[in-house]
Design a protein around this motif. Structure first.
Motif, PDB file in Angstrom:
ATOM      1  N   VAL A 293      49.107 -11.618 -29.649  1.00 58.78           N
ATOM      2  CA  VAL A 293      47.820 -10.926 -29.604  1.00 58.78           C
ATOM      3  C   VAL A 293      47.864  -9.827 -30.662  1.00 58.78           C
ATOM      4  CG1 VAL A 293      46.328  -9.417 -28.247  1.00 58.78           C
ATOM      5  CG2 VAL A 293      47.375 -11.428 -27.178  1.00 58.78           C
ATOM      6  N   LYS A 298      39.660 -10.379 -30.453  1.00 56.99           N
ATOM      7  CA  LYS A 298      39.717 -11.842 -30.437  1.00 56.99           C
ATOM      8  C   LYS A 298      39.295 -12.379 -29.081  1.00 56.99           C
ATOM      9  CE  LYS A 298      42.750 -15.806 -31.092  1.00 56.99           C
ATOM     10  NZ  LYS A 298      44.132 -16.283 -31.389  1.00 56.99           N
ATOM     11  N   ARG A 299      38.444 -13.427 -29.091  1.00 54.71           N
ATOM     12  CA  ARG A 299      37.911 -13.966 -27.845  1.00 54.71           C
ATOM     13  C   ARG A 299      38.520 -15.325 -27.527  1.00 54.71           C
ATOM     14  NH1 ARG A 299      33.798 -11.061 -25.793  1.00 54.71           N
ATOM     15  NH2 ARG A 299      32.909  -9.448 -27.164  1.00 54.71           N
ATOM     16  N   TYR A 300      38.598 -15.594 -26.224  1.00 55.81           N
ATOM     17  CA  TYR A 300      39.186 -16.831 -25.709  1.00 55.81           C
ATOM     18  C   TYR A 300      38.172 -17.498 -24.787  1.00 55.81           C
ATOM     19  CZ  TYR A 300      43.512 -14.570 -27.249  1.00 55.81           C
ATOM     20  OH  TYR A 300      44.474 -13.940 -27.993  1.00 55.81           O
ATOM     21  N   ASP A 301      38.209 -18.812 -24.753  1.00 54.18           N
ATOM     22  CA  ASP A 301      37.216 -19.594 -24.010  1.00 54.18           C
ATOM     23  C   ASP A 301      37.463 -19.487 -22.501  1.00 54.18           C
ATOM     24  OD1 ASP A 301      35.340 -21.332 -23.075  1.00 54.18           O
ATOM     25  OD2 ASP A 301      36.186 -23.131 -24.030  1.00 54.18           O
ATOM     26  N   TRP A 322      33.073 -16.441 -23.357  1.00 58.28           N
ATOM     27  CA  TRP A 322      34.323 -16.148 -24.043  1.00 58.28           C
ATOM     28  C   TRP A 322      34.689 -14.678 -23.793  1.00 58.28           C
ATOM     29  CZ3 TRP A 322      36.780 -19.312 -28.122  1.00 58.28           C
ATOM     30  CH2 TRP A 322      36.314 -20.626 -28.098  1.00 58.28           C
ATOM     31  N   ASN A 324      37.444 -11.304 -24.579  1.00 56.01           N
ATOM     32  CA  ASN A 324      38.530 -10.727 -25.363  1.00 56.01           C
ATOM     33  C   ASN A 324      39.593 -10.171 -24.406  1.00 56.01           C
ATOM     34  OD1 ASN A 324      37.589  -8.163 -24.484  1.00 56.01           O
ATOM     35  ND2 ASN A 324      36.167  -8.049 -26.220  1.00 56.01           N
ATOM     36  N   THR A 328      39.484  -9.667 -20.452  1.00 60.17           N
ATOM     37  CA  THR A 328      40.373 -10.528 -19.659  1.00 60.17           C
ATOM     38  C   THR A 328      41.029  -9.755 -18.534  1.00 60.17           C
ATOM     39  OG1 THR A 328      40.825 -12.006 -21.527  1.00 60.17           O
ATOM     40  CG2 THR A 328      42.480 -11.929 -19.768  1.00 60.17           C
ATOM     41  N   VAL A 336      42.128 -17.130 -19.321  1.00 60.70           N
ATOM     42  CA  VAL A 336      42.504 -16.565 -20.620  1.00 60.70           C
ATOM     43  C   VAL A 336      43.973 -16.142 -20.621  1.00 60.70           C
ATOM     44  CG1 VAL A 336      42.056 -14.734 -22.282  1.00 60.70           C
ATOM     45  CG2 VAL A 336      40.143 -15.836 -21.096  1.00 60.70           C
ATOM     46  N   GLN A 339      46.053 -19.094 -21.320  1.00 62.55           N
ATOM     47  CA  GLN A 339      45.999 -19.506 -22.735  1.00 62.55           C
ATOM     48  C   GLN A 339      46.910 -18.629 -23.588  1.00 62.55           C
ATOM     49  OE1 GLN A 339      41.925 -20.301 -24.338  1.00 62.55           O
ATOM     50  NE2 GLN A 339      41.246 -19.984 -22.215  1.00 62.55           N
ATOM     51  N   ILE A 340      46.882 -17.324 -23.352  1.00 59.93           N
ATOM     52  CA  ILE A 340      47.729 -16.411 -24.124  1.00 59.93           C
ATOM     53  C   ILE A 340      49.204 -16.695 -23.843  1.00 59.93           C
ATOM     54  CG2 ILE A 340      48.389 -13.985 -24.387  1.00 59.93           C
ATOM     55  CD1 ILE A 340      45.445 -13.273 -23.897  1.00 59.93           C
ATOM     56  N   GLN A 343      50.384 -19.683 -25.728  1.00 54.84           N
ATOM     57  CA  GLN A 343      50.689 -19.351 -27.131  1.00 54.84           C
ATOM     58  C   GLN A 343      52.003 -18.565 -27.244  1.00 54.84           C
ATOM     59  OE1 GLN A 343      47.323 -17.362 -28.930  1.00 54.84           O
ATOM     60  NE2 GLN A 343      45.860 -18.857 -28.124  1.00 54.84           N
TER      61      GLN A 343
END
Length: 564
Positions: A293, A298-301, A322, A324, A328, A336, A339-340, A343
């Protein structure tokens, strides 16, 4: 003719009177000399014992007054445990002069908590046995009034907990022979009984005043919410000192009840829980640390559930847009966060939890420490679910120590129940970058100011924290209606000093919580009340002119809605 006989008056000369006075004076002087000599001999004897006696149980001159077991006191010297001379009640059946049936009735009136059958068995047994150890004075008097020579009342060393249930799980208790069993009593048994150290009280980091606040507020909430239990802790983020620790239900170490073992379990150090969304700030912190990050914007679905390995990760309240990073955490999005974490990857996620000691028993002096439930398979799904606190179970103390590291500049330190005083705290081990810790302080403050933690926003105390409402696992999966609701916070967030954690086990959604069972409505209000009452005791006073600077983050928040 009558004869009158008159006795002549007895005449004492001045010389005779002087002789009598002299004799009396001499006798008085002799008595005074004898008394003075006796007093002098007793004084010499006492002086000898004070200076030269080295017999068993007397280490030195001052050791004449050393207790059999050292006192335990709080950080301000308030007595929490001490040893006194107490009475016991014993029966010698062979010496009884009254009928056992009659005596059993009489004793049952004095000790209604003891079954008559048990008392009768003691009265008719072959050997001398105790009716009651740690007997109260009125109980001793009542048994003595029965007037049976078969009873005697030996004086014994008794461990007394003058604050009753206060900090019961911290203190623990001793057995009938005076040996420590649980808590501080068990962990420091050698220190408390050693001839060289028992003369000095064992000073704990606990503050009895703060302990009382935590117990009263958490206990009230657990009762009103009809929960099965709770846990709470207040921790100094820079030293690891525990200022308060409570577990509910509790017990009175002065009077242990047979079979009440559940109440003696320390939920803070010995019970394991999946603590849910309280893990999200830790995962986000690791992602910031590792460059996953890099931007708060930054945005996540989060428009739909996240499909992974045949099942779906969902949010409790779908935002359908979405999000950020600040949003979140404010809205507590599993989608979200997963998802992070994906990654970030398995290796870094596992490294985070190991650095926070989630793979071992919590670090504290107590013996009652549980080993966490560590995931067997660290696959992709595990990496994602553990990021929001599912699939891994730790104690509340694990989480409190992790949050201390998250907000204090990034240094993890073990917790301690001993007051450090002038001693330097442990150096600690870096688990987050200082810059990451500063960012997380902003984000945690936003959660309380604008998100799920709003009910913990104690005015002027700049509280930051995170809610966690996790379904409890059971046969066949998670039980949707059995929640562990946790709120973990730090204050004041512009210069954090203390972590406060409150956990409520299976709260009921009722009028007290506006029908809600989640942490924002159950545990967060407890933390608010604790901070408002205990903050000034800890030297932190409300100041509404100060706050964490979140000016760069607030423009990133969606303006038309508030977190829930």
């Amino acid at each position: 003719m009558n004869t009158l006989v008159v006795r002549p008056a007895r005449i004492r000369t001045a010389g005779v009177r002087q002789q009598i006075l002299l004799t009396a004076q001499q006798r008085l002087m002799i008595l005074m000399l004898l008394f003075t000599a006796a007093f002098f001999l007793v004084s010499l004897r006492l002086l000898y014992f004070a200076m030269f006696d080295t017999s068993a149980g007397r280490g030195s001159g001052s050791a004449v007054f050393v207790p059999a077991r050292a006192d335990i006191v709080d950080r301000n010297g308030v007595p929490l445990a001490r040893t006194i001379d107490g009475y016991s009640i014993r029966v010698v059946p062979s010496k009884l002069i009254n009928k056992p049936a009659y005596l059993a009735d009489e004793l049952h009136r004095i000790f209604p908590d003891m079954p008559r059958e048990e008392l009768l068995a003691k009265l008719t047994g072959p050997h001398a046995t105790y009716i009651r150890r740690r007997a109260l004075p009125d109980q001793v008097a009542a048994v003595n009034a029965i007037g049976d020579v078969g009873f005697d009342f030996p004086r014994e060393k008794e461990r007394l907990y003058p604050q009753l249930t206060l900090a019961a799980h911290v203190l623990g208790f001793t057995d009938a022979e005076g040996h420590g069993v649980t808590g501080v009593e068990g962990a420091f048994d050698d220190r408390l009984t050693n001839d060289a150290t028992r003369g000095e009280p064992l000073k704990l980091s606990i503050d009895a005043r703060v302990q009382g606040v935590l117990e009263s507020e958490l206990g009230y909430a657990v009762t009103q919410l009809e929960a099965i239990g709770g846990a709470g802790i207040i921790l100094d983020v820079h030293t690891g000192e525990v200022l308060a620790m409570t577990s509910l239900p509790t017990y009175n170490p002065n009077k242990l009840v047979a079979g009440n073992t559940e109440a003696r379990r320390n939920a803070v150090t010995y019970n394991l829980y999946e603590l849910g969304s309280t893990f999200k700030p830790l995962s986000i912190g690791a992602a910031i640390d590792n460059g996953v990050v890099t931007s708060m914007a930054k945005r996540y679905d989060a428009t739909k559930p996240l499909a992974i390995a045949g099942f779906h990760i969902r949010d409790s309240h779908m935002m359908n847009r979405w999000l950020n990073v600040p949003e979140t955490l404010i809205h507590s999005s599993n989608i979200v966060t997963a998802q992070i974490a994906d990654q970030l990857g398995r290796e870094k996620m596992e490294e985070l939890f190991r650095n926070l000691e989630f793979d071992g028993r919590p670090h504290i002096e107590l013996k009652e420490r549980a080993f966490p439930l560590w995931p067997r398979d660290w696959g992709r799904v595990t990496t994602m679910t553990t990021s929001y606190g599912h699939g891994i179970a730790v104690t509340p103390l694990h989480l409190a120590s992790a949050y201390a590291a998250l907000v204090n500049g990034g240094l993890w330190r073990p917790a301690t129940l001993l007051e450090l005083g002038d001693k330097a705290p442990p150096k600690g081990r870096r688990v987050f970058k200082a810059s990451t810790s500063a960012r997380m302080r902003q984000l945690l403050r936003l959660i309380v100011a604008d998100g799920t933690g709003r009910n913990a926003d104690a005015p002027g105390f700049r509280v930051g924290g995170k809610t966690g409402s996790a379904e409890k696992p059971g046969a066949g999966g998670y039980r949707r209606h059995s929640l562990v609701s946790t709120f973990v916070a730090a204050f004041p967030m512009d210069n954090p000093r203390y972590v406060v954690l409150a956990m409520i086990d299976e709260p009921k959604g009722n009028a007290f919580s506006s029908g809600q069972r989640t942490a924002g409505y159950t545990a967060a209000p407890v933390v608010k009340k604790v901070i408002m009452r205990a903050g000034p005791m800890l030297g932190v006073f409300p100041d509404e002119s100060r706050d964490v600077d979140v000016s760069e983050l607030t423009p990133l928040l969606w303006k038309d809605e508030k977190g829930d």
